[in-house]
Design a protein around this motif. Structure first.
Motif, PDB file in Angstrom:
ATOM      1  N   HIS A  50       0.903  -1.237   0.166  1.00  0.00           N
ATOM      2  CA  HIS A  50       0.098  -0.007   0.030  1.00  0.00           C
ATOM      3  C   HIS A  50       0.868   1.242  -0.100  1.00  0.00           C
ATOM      4  CE1 HIS A  50      -3.641  -2.165   0.691  1.00  0.00           C
ATOM      5  NE2 HIS A  50      -3.133  -2.788   1.634  1.00  0.00           N
ATOM      6  N   LEU A  51       0.315   2.352  -0.505  1.00  0.00           N
ATOM      7  CA  LEU A  51       1.025   3.527  -0.566  1.00  0.00           C
ATOM      8  C   LEU A  51       0.981   4.203   0.607  1.00  0.00           C
ATOM      9  CD1 LEU A  51       2.654   5.531  -2.132  1.00  0.00           C
ATOM     10  CD2 LEU A  51       0.303   6.707  -2.834  1.00  0.00           C
ATOM     11  N   LEU A  52       1.896   3.948   1.569  1.00  0.00           N
ATOM     12  CA  LEU A  52       2.148   4.592   2.974  1.00  0.00           C
ATOM     13  C   LEU A  52       3.466   4.837   3.309  1.00  0.00           C
ATOM     14  CD1 LEU A  52      -0.179   1.991   5.137  1.00  0.00           C
ATOM     15  CD2 LEU A  52      -0.803   4.497   4.424  1.00  0.00           C
ATOM     16  N   LEU A  53       3.525   6.104   3.717  1.00  0.00           N
ATOM     17  CA  LEU A  53       5.090   6.731   4.124  1.00  0.00           C
ATOM     18  C   LEU A  53       5.753   5.969   5.245  1.00  0.00           C
ATOM     19  CD1 LEU A  53       4.289  10.391   4.326  1.00  0.00           C
ATOM     20  CD2 LEU A  53       5.322   9.170   2.502  1.00  0.00           C
ATOM     21  N   PRO A  54       6.642   5.324   4.998  1.00  0.00           N
ATOM     22  CA  PRO A  54       7.692   4.381   6.004  1.00  0.00           C
ATOM     23  C   PRO A  54       8.334   5.165   6.959  1.00  0.00           C
ATOM     24  CG  PRO A  54       8.898   4.683   3.944  1.00  0.00           C
ATOM     25  CD  PRO A  54       7.492   5.249   3.582  1.00  0.00           C
ATOM     26  N   CYS A  55       8.565   4.729   8.058  1.00  0.00           N
ATOM     27  CA  CYS A  55       9.282   5.288   9.388  1.00  0.00           C
ATOM     28  C   CYS A  55      10.720   5.449   8.780  1.00  0.00           C
ATOM     29  CB  CYS A  55       9.078   4.440  10.628  1.00  0.00           C
ATOM     30  SG  CYS A  55      10.083   4.975  11.782  1.00  0.00           S
TER      31      CYS A  55
END
Length: 144
Positions: A50-55
């Motif tokens: 999914h398009l989520l910002l990684p840490c």
């Protein structure tokens, strides 16, 4: 002396201007939050792809930062899974969410009454917050 309804003589904004700015900022924050929540509702962060910002901290070090799991926690809370949210980030859920709710509530209350509110931590508060974050990060990374 200031004109009725105008800014105070000392150049500070009037209570009406503070109320208006508070309502405008709250509306923008609510709108942005609602858009983010709508996207997250349909995007399961427990599944890859999914398009989520990684840490960035985890990307650079491979370690979990104190806030890692916050996105998964929010997703689980929105879907009514309190146990899953606790598992994703127990400290953020039990301490961070209530603290954020308190600060936002105080800001709204003060702003709607025409007063400014600036949340500030003293030296002891900074030590407590950073200490909790450091201990939580160590516990998370050492216990697996």
């Amino acid at each position: 002396m200031s004109a009725p309804g105008g800014p105070p003589a000392n150049g500070a904004p009037s209570p009406a201007a503070i109320r208006k700015a508070t309502l405008r900022r709250a509306a923008v924050a609510f709108g942005v939050g609602a858009l983010g929540a709508a996207y997250l509702w349909h995007t399961n962060p427990h599944e890859p792809g999914h398009l989520l910002l990684p840490c960035p901290f985890r990307w650079a070090t491979g370690l979990l930062c104190p806030a890692c799991g916050g996105t998964r926690m929010a997703y689980d809370l929105m879907h009514g899974d309190l146990v899953g949210a606790f598992h994703d980030n127990a400290v953020l859920l039990t301490l961070g969410v209530p603290a954020a709710a308190y600060v936002i509530g105080r800001w709204l209350y003060a702003g709607l009454r025409g007063h400014r509110f600036r949340a500030r931590l003293g030296a002891r508060g900074n030590v407590v917050v950073l200490g909790i974050a450091a201990v939580w990060m160590l516990v998370r990374n050492l216990t697996g």
